[in-house]
Design an enzyme around this catalytic site. Structure first.
Site, PDB file in Angstrom:
ATOM      1  N   ASP A  12       1.096  -1.255  -0.165  1.00 40.79           N
ATOM      2  CA  ASP A  12       0.269  -0.081   0.119  1.00 40.79           C
ATOM      3  C   ASP A  12       1.008   1.289  -0.045  1.00 40.79           C
ATOM      4  OD1 ASP A  12      -2.355   1.682   0.487  1.00 40.79           O
ATOM      5  OD2 ASP A  12      -2.017   1.666   2.380  1.00 40.79           O
ATOM      6  N   ASP A  14      -0.047   5.052   1.039  1.00 39.83           N
ATOM      7  CA  ASP A  14      -0.344   6.086   2.265  1.00 39.83           C
ATOM      8  C   ASP A  14      -0.384   5.282   3.267  1.00 39.83           C
ATOM      9  OD1 ASP A  14      -0.231   7.940  -0.040  1.00 39.83           O
ATOM     10  OD2 ASP A  14      -2.764   8.098  -0.080  1.00 39.83           O
ATOM     11  N   TYR A  25      -6.011  13.906   1.276  1.00 39.52           N
ATOM     12  CA  TYR A  25      -5.231  12.923   0.505  1.00 39.52           C
ATOM     13  C   TYR A  25      -3.919  13.745  -0.073  1.00 39.52           C
ATOM     14  CZ  TYR A  25      -9.622  10.960  -1.028  1.00 39.52           C
ATOM     15  OH  TYR A  25     -10.827  10.276  -0.865  1.00 39.52           O
ATOM     16  N   GLN A  58      -6.854   5.794  -4.872  1.00 43.89           N
ATOM     17  CA  GLN A  58      -6.568   7.237  -4.854  1.00 43.89           C
ATOM     18  C   GLN A  58      -8.020   8.017  -5.426  1.00 43.89           C
ATOM     19  OE1 GLN A  58      -4.154   9.037  -3.380  1.00 43.89           O
ATOM     20  NE2 GLN A  58      -2.866   7.295  -3.091  1.00 43.89           N
ATOM     21  N   CYS A  95      -6.487   2.750  -7.974  1.00 45.99           N
ATOM     22  CA  CYS A  95      -7.765   2.665  -8.211  1.00 45.99           C
ATOM     23  C   CYS A  95      -8.171   4.398  -8.077  1.00 45.99           C
ATOM     24  CB  CYS A  95      -8.693   2.037  -7.533  1.00 45.99           C
ATOM     25  SG  CYS A  95     -10.354   2.539  -7.612  1.00 45.99           S
ATOM     26  N   CYS A 103     -16.426  -0.155  -8.268  1.00 46.60           N
ATOM     27  CA  CYS A 103     -15.691  -0.630  -9.351  1.00 46.60           C
ATOM     28  C   CYS A 103     -14.737  -2.112  -8.759  1.00 46.60           C
ATOM     29  CB  CYS A 103     -14.341   0.203  -9.844  1.00 46.60           C
ATOM     30  SG  CYS A 103     -13.372   0.354  -8.319  1.00 46.60           S
ATOM     31  N   CYS A 105     -11.705  -2.601  -8.787  1.00 47.86           N
ATOM     32  CA  CYS A 105     -10.168  -2.357  -8.270  1.00 47.86           C
ATOM     33  C   CYS A 105      -9.981  -1.592  -7.124  1.00 47.86           C
ATOM     34  CB  CYS A 105      -9.475  -1.560  -9.579  1.00 47.86           C
ATOM     35  SG  CYS A 105     -10.451  -0.129 -10.232  1.00 47.86           S
ATOM     36  N   ARG A 106     -11.035  -1.168  -6.811  1.00 46.36           N
ATOM     37  CA  ARG A 106     -10.740  -0.241  -5.323  1.00 46.36           C
ATOM     38  C   ARG A 106     -10.653  -1.378  -4.053  1.00 46.36           C
ATOM     39  NH1 ARG A 106     -11.366   4.594  -2.654  1.00 46.36           N
ATOM     40  NH2 ARG A 106     -11.958   4.477  -0.544  1.00 46.36           N
ATOM     41  N   LYS A 107      -9.469  -1.397  -3.300  1.00 47.03           N
ATOM     42  CA  LYS A 107      -9.577  -2.039  -2.152  1.00 47.03           C
ATOM     43  C   LYS A 107     -10.835  -1.752  -1.452  1.00 47.03           C
ATOM     44  CE  LYS A 107      -5.517  -0.427  -1.483  1.00 47.03           C
ATOM     45  NZ  LYS A 107      -4.070  -0.251  -1.187  1.00 47.03           N
TER      46      LYS A 107
HETATM   47 ZN   LIG Z   1     -11.427   1.204  -9.175  1.00 43.87          ZN
END
Ligand SMILES: [Zn+2]
Length: 204
Positions: A12, A14, A25, A58, A95, A103, A105-107
């Site tokens: 990861d 951040d 962010y 992100q 992501c 989606c 892809c987002r964890k």
């Molecule tokens: Zn995503």
């Protein structure tokens, strides 16, 4: 170095490599602050023959707080700093969606890990993910990877089936120790059976 294929470690960004921006962010390079010993950890991974793949949510891009070009600028800069310190970040996956985009892809979804596995061909059950959040742990488990949690207050916590370290350097030492045995690589149990290789958090 012996001739063997590179090993990969998933990180990861951040909270693991750089300091989180509280309630926000990293939208400017000036906000990108490497965490203590993170650069040392990335050099250690490189010295041991690892290639690092960064897997990061992100949503700031979807929120219009940062452009794709701006994110690329920050990414190029931080990859340069890592390279100058002797580290080796092979690729960064982001992501840029919102949670409500649903989606893949987002964890905590494992989509970015699956994508990285397709790109580099690592074996998930032999690969570690180092993260600082529940979403990281869930994504790693869904993809079949081992997980190491980084928590600054690691010494306060007790987990039965989870490796908890205080910073990325300790995480790197843990990953390397679990995967190497003098020569060759140990077969480590899958993330679903983590209890058999639990390490206790260090007492500082
Ligand atoms: Zn995503």
């Amino acid at each position: 170095m012996p001739n063997r294929p590179p090993h990969y470690v998933l990180l990861d960004r951040d909270g693991v490599i750089n300091r989180r921006v509280l309630g926000g962010y990293v939208t400017h390079w000036e906000q990108f602050e490497f965490l203590p010993r993170a650069l040392d950890a990335l050099r250690l991974f490189a010295e041991k023959g690892y290639e690092c793949l960064v897997i990061s949510n992100q949503a700031c891009v979807a929120r219009k707080l940062l452009s794709v070009a701006g994110l690329e600028t920050i990414t190029r800069r931080f990859m340069l700093e890592v390279a100058l310190a002797g580290g080796n970040i092979r690729q960064v996956y982001y992501c840029m969606h919102l949670p409500e985009d649903l989606c893949s892809c987002r964890k905590p979804q494992p989509g970015m890990i699956h994508r990285a596995r397709l790109d580099y061909g690592f074996v998930a059950s032999e690969t570690f993910f180092v993260g600082d959040s529940l979403e990281d742990l869930q994504a790693a488990a869904s993809a079949g990877c081992h997980a190491v949690l980084v928590r600054r207050d690691a010494f306060l916590e007790k987990h039965n089936a989870l490796t908890v370290t205080s910073n990325l350097y300790e995480a790197a030492e843990t990953v390397i120790a679990q995967q190497t045995a003098g020569h060759g690589w140990l077969q480590v149990p899958s993330a679903m059976d983590a209890s058999s290789h639990t390490l206790r958090a260090r007492q500082n």
